[in-house]
Design a protein around this motif. Structure first.
Motif, PDB file in Angstrom:
ATOM      1  N   VAL A  10      -7.609 106.140  50.455  1.00 17.72           N
ATOM      2  CA  VAL A  10      -8.181 107.250  49.678  1.00 17.72           C
ATOM      3  C   VAL A  10      -8.572 108.393  50.601  1.00 17.72           C
ATOM      4  N   HIS A  31      -5.851 111.606  48.446  1.00 20.31           N
ATOM      5  CA  HIS A  31      -6.310 111.189  47.127  1.00 20.31           C
ATOM      6  C   HIS A  31      -5.141 110.954  46.175  1.00 20.31           C
ATOM      7  N   GLN A  32      -4.231 111.905  46.114  1.00 21.53           N
ATOM      8  CA  GLN A  32      -3.128 111.816  45.167  1.00 21.53           C
ATOM      9  C   GLN A  32      -2.199 110.648  45.495  1.00 21.53           C
ATOM     10  N   GLN A  39      -3.825 107.415  44.434  1.00 20.53           N
ATOM     11  CA  GLN A  39      -3.757 107.223  42.988  1.00 20.53           C
ATOM     12  C   GLN A  39      -2.349 106.838  42.545  1.00 20.53           C
ATOM     13  N   PRO A  58      -7.637 102.770  42.192  1.00 20.54           N
ATOM     14  CA  PRO A  58      -8.552 103.473  41.281  1.00 20.54           C
ATOM     15  C   PRO A  58      -9.557 104.323  42.052  1.00 20.54           C
ATOM     16  N   LEU A  59      -9.300 105.605  42.122  1.00 21.39           N
ATOM     17  CA  LEU A  59     -10.111 106.501  42.940  1.00 21.39           C
ATOM     18  C   LEU A  59     -11.578 106.481  42.519  1.00 21.39           C
TER      19      LEU A  59
END
Length: 309
Positions: free
Chosen positions: A186, A190-191, A194, A199-200
């Protein structure tokens, strides 16, 4: 030699406590890529919760056992830090996914002032004591080796051992568990995290909770030494040079950086301070951090970031 060892041990103990506070910065940065200015406020909030719960629990359930009351208070304070982590993710972080770093930075400033005010509203603004049974009387060690022995504060020794145990546990958590690896993913993107099913939102709740538990332990230790008061928020400022020295992304770096700064502060104050009028302990860490920012901005163990355009 005994005097040198006293200063060295004192610096190591102080450095381990600095590392404990710095760890909260590293945890949040590893998971979100943002510097968490709220860490000092989290230390104060958690310490206030611990102090007041330890005072209220015997009245609520009618017990006289201080150890049991402290255990229950710790569990309640830990549960409260979980609620805080959940609220921060639900109300703030989930609305700022993939935003610029400065946006997240300003969000942590807002969280800082909110926690400062909420803590004093819920628990009061007086100076409160935390008594978890750590001995406060100093002892003399190595009396057979050095004349007069080496004076060591047992409370500092206990505190350093607790901090070391927590740091070791978190290091194993990051390196050996699937959740720890997900946290690192993460932090990188972030992208991308995901897109592979991480699960961010849950990861952010976990990391803020872990940072909250770290803040709780730091608050208990410092509150036991100094009392729980508003000045605990300044611990974040004391930990800033540690983070810069060790690296924002390195848990071992937070440990080594804290030890270097703790020992450096004590030895410079003892051996150089008398020649320059004293006060070196106040600014030594910041000057050292400035040197690192000039010549090695990623710190001793931080990752060097290269942007290709």
């Amino acid at each position: 030699m005994a005097f040198f060892l006293e200063a060295l041990f004192g610096g190591l103990m102080a450095g381990m406590l600095y590392s404990l506070v710095a760890l909260g910065f590293v945890l949040i940065f590893k998971a979100s890529g943002v510097f968490n200015f709220a860490q000092g406020a989290m230390v104060l909030f958690a310490a206030l919760a611990m102090a007041r719960f330890a005072e209220w629990v015997p009245q609520w359930i009618g017990i006289d056992n201080r150890v049991l009351a402290n255990v229950i208070a710790f569990v309640l304070a830990g549960a409260l830090m979980w609620v805080v982590a959940w609220l921060i993710e639900r109300l703030v972080l989930r609305h700022l996914v993939n935003q610029e770093g400065v946006t997240l930075l300003m969000a942590t400033l807002g969280i800082t002032y909110f926690l400062d005010g909420l803590g004093q509203t819920l628990f009061g603004s007086n100076i409160y004591a935390i008594n978890v049974g750590m001995p406060k009387d100093p002892v003399f060690l190595f009396e057979s080796t050095f004349q007069g022995g080496v004076l060591v504060n047992l409370e500092d020794v206990y505190a350093a051992c607790i901090a070391a145990l927590l740091v070791a546990t978190l290091s194993l958590f990051f390196q050996k568990t699937s959740t720890g690896r997900a946290l690192r993913a993460v932090a990188d993107d972030h992208q991308a995290a995901q897109s592979i099913g991480i699960p961010l939102n849950r990861i952010w709740v976990i990391v803020w909770f872990v940072a909250g538990i770290t803040a709780l332990v730091a608050g208990i230790i410092w509150g036991s030494k100094l009392g729980v008061q508003f000045s605990l928020t300044t611990l974040a400022l004391r930990a800033l040079p540690v983070v810069i020295l060790g690296g924002l992304t390195s848990v071992p770096g937070a440990i080594i950086g804290g030890l270097i700064i703790g020992v450096g502060e004590k030895l410079s104050e003892v051996y150089i301070g008398p020649f320059v009028g004293g006060g070196i302990e106040i600014w030594f860490a910041y000057v050292l951090a400035l040197v690192f920012l000039l010549f090695r901005p990623q710190g001793l163990f931080g990752e060097k970031i290269i942007d290709r355009v």
